[in-house]
Design a protein around this motif. Structure first.
Motif: not given
Length: 512
Positions: A212-213, A218-221, A226-227, A295-296
């Motif tokens: 879905g883009g 990144f919202a799912a991480i 993420l940081l 992605m994974a």
């Protein structure tokens, strides 16, 4: 068993195996001479060297190890991206000097240069042994990548049959390396890089569409992955770990015997400079591949029941193969897995050649058979290239690693300790050869001890100074001790003329 993927994989793998044997007749030379077998006659041009160095540097490490670290540990895995950016200006400035002096004096290895520079065969022996030992975990990393993708297609068994994919890869690698020398990986690298670019472009287009883009990815991480974790309580944490991993890996990369071999196979200084300008294209590729770890993670591939056995066996190293299996038709899975396997085979071939060059020139000829003929020298190198691969298997079987990238970082700790003797010596001979040898020993012992203190599961160790804890790459800390020892002892030993040795080179040799 995924028969469609396995058939496509086998056909492509068979094609590059045949190519490896055909390469013996490409730019024909006398393969019974070491510079022809081990350096392809020093005649490789800009584009061939670009593919060769790309095949050398961007390997199963790129496709398996980096995304696996991003998948399992998060943002810290992106240290691989700045380090491949830092390294190319260093290549542009430094390695043309190495090529010039090696070309003038027929040096085949970095240890050849050190012996010529200092006239000290014991220091050269230390450099050679370090190169061989540091190369073995790197070869092991390539074989891990091959094993994982073959297992991903359903070729799995217990006991000795479970290691059958590695045995098959070893036999293929050993056969065409022995027959064709450096020409084989140089020719195969073109096919390998083409397949990798096709696979990566497909992954970064198809998988985000499925999810879905990139916004959703990144919202799912989780923020923790993420940081980088912020420093707190007097501990720099991931900040210093990230910086030192990037810097230390950059220092180490072009000291590895396989990268030195690719550089010395170039036809001229300008070939090296052009490649320093062109190779960042692969850094872009590496950045895209690192994102596949996210992605994974966004797809939670490790939670899918059909992949549970593979994750139990290969752990985070299975993240990218699971992502490919989940997102693509079986025929493309075969193409992608072939790209990964060939991406391991090419550098493993170069590495085994480089290690055998070191053993032959700096151990066999110097200490065992100083009267051997050029043909005996080349024959010995071919045999040793087979033995080196067995050493790599030991690393896989002896070190149960959560992240395959630890194999590369372990080798980096050791090879970094050759910086004072190799890189500094391209510009100055002030450091005393015996001081360099003792400094090398201090660096090797301290670096290995630091890795052992982490049970060889991490190359990052905490250093506490005046209440401030600085986790950092053990290679840099050990290198600091190495340099300090070499500088102090040089001040003591340099006044003793007998310790200085003879220099075969002159200033003009470095500017050819």
């Amino acid at each position: 068993m995924n028969w469609t993927a396995l058939i496509v994989f086998t056909l492509l793998f068979g094609f590059i195996t045949a190519l490896g044997f055909v390469a013996a007749n490409w730019r024909r030379g006398d393969l019974d001479l070491l510079h022809e077998w081990g350096l392809a006659g020093r005649r490789l041009g800009t584009w061939v060297v670009w593919f060769l160095l790309g095949g050398d540097v961007y390997t199963a490490y790129t496709f398996i190890a980096v995304p696996a670290l991003v998948f399992g540990a998060g943002a810290i895995g992106f240290f691989a991206l700045p380090y491949t950016i830092i390294v190319y200006p260093l290549v542009f400035l430094i390695l043309p000097r190495m090529w010039s002096v090696a070309h003038k004096h027929n040096y085949i290895t970095a240890a050849d240069f050190v012996q010529g520079r200092y006239g000290n065969r014991w220091l050269a022996l230390a450099i050679a042994v370090t190169g061989i030992v540091a190369t073995m975990p790197y070869i092991a990393l390539q074989l891990v990548g091959i094993e994982v993708v073959i297992g991903a297609m359903g070729v799995q068994a217990e006991g000795i049959l479970g290691e059958l994919p590695l045995i098959i890869a070893f036999v293929i690698l050993a056969a065409f390396t022995y027959t064709s020398g450096l020409r084989a990986p140089a020719m195969i690298a073109v096919v390998k890089d083409t397949l990798i670019y096709i696979t990566v472009i497909a992954m970064v287009i198809v998988i985000p569409i499925e999810i879905g883009g990139y916004t959703k990815i990144f919202a799912a991480i989780p923020e923790s992955k993420l940081l980088l974790a912020s420093p707190k309580d007097g501990n720099l944490g991931q900040y210093s770990a990230y910086a030192t991993l990037a810097l230390g890996s950059a220092f180490a990369l072009f000291l590895y015997p396989h990268t030195v071999t690719a550089i010395l196979s170039s036809s001229g200084r300008e070939v090296i400079r052009r490649n320093a300008a062109f190779l960042p294209a692969y850094s872009f590729l590496l950045g895209l591949l690192a994102i596949t770890g996210f992605m994974a993670l966004a797809l939670n591939v490790d939670k899918l029941p059909e992949y549970a056995p593979q994750f139990a066996r290969y752990r985070s190293n299975f993240a990218v193969p699971a992502l490919i299996l989940h997102s693509f038709p079986n025929w493309f899975v075969g193409v992608a897995f072939a790209a990964i396997a060939i991406g391991g085979l090419v550098p493993a071939a170069i590495m085994s050649i480089a290690a055998s060059n070191l053993f032959t020139r700096n151990i066999y000829v110097q200490f065992i058979r100083p009267d051997c003929t050029p043909r005996q020298e080349a024959q010995n190198a071919k045999i040793v290239s087979l033995i080196v691969k067995f050493g790599a298997l030991v690393f896989i079987l002896a070190l149960p690693l959560q992240y395959a990238i630890q194999l590369q970082l372990l080798g980096g700790i050791w090879i970094s300790q050759t910086i004072p003797a190799v890189i500094v010596s391209l510009y100055s001979r002030w450091l005393n050869p015996w001081a360099l040898l003792i400094g090398w020993a201090v660096g090797i012992v301290s670096g290995t001890w630091m890795a052992a203190s982490q049970a060889f599961q991490s190359a990052v160790v905490p250093l506490t100074l005046d209440g401030l804890t600085i986790p950092g790459y053990a290679a840099l800390y050990a290198l600091g001790l190495n340099f300090a020892t070499a500088i102090v002892l040089s001040l003591v030993l340099n006044p003793i003329r007998a310790t200085r040795g003879m220099d075969q080179t002159v200033a003009a040799d470095y500017r050819l």
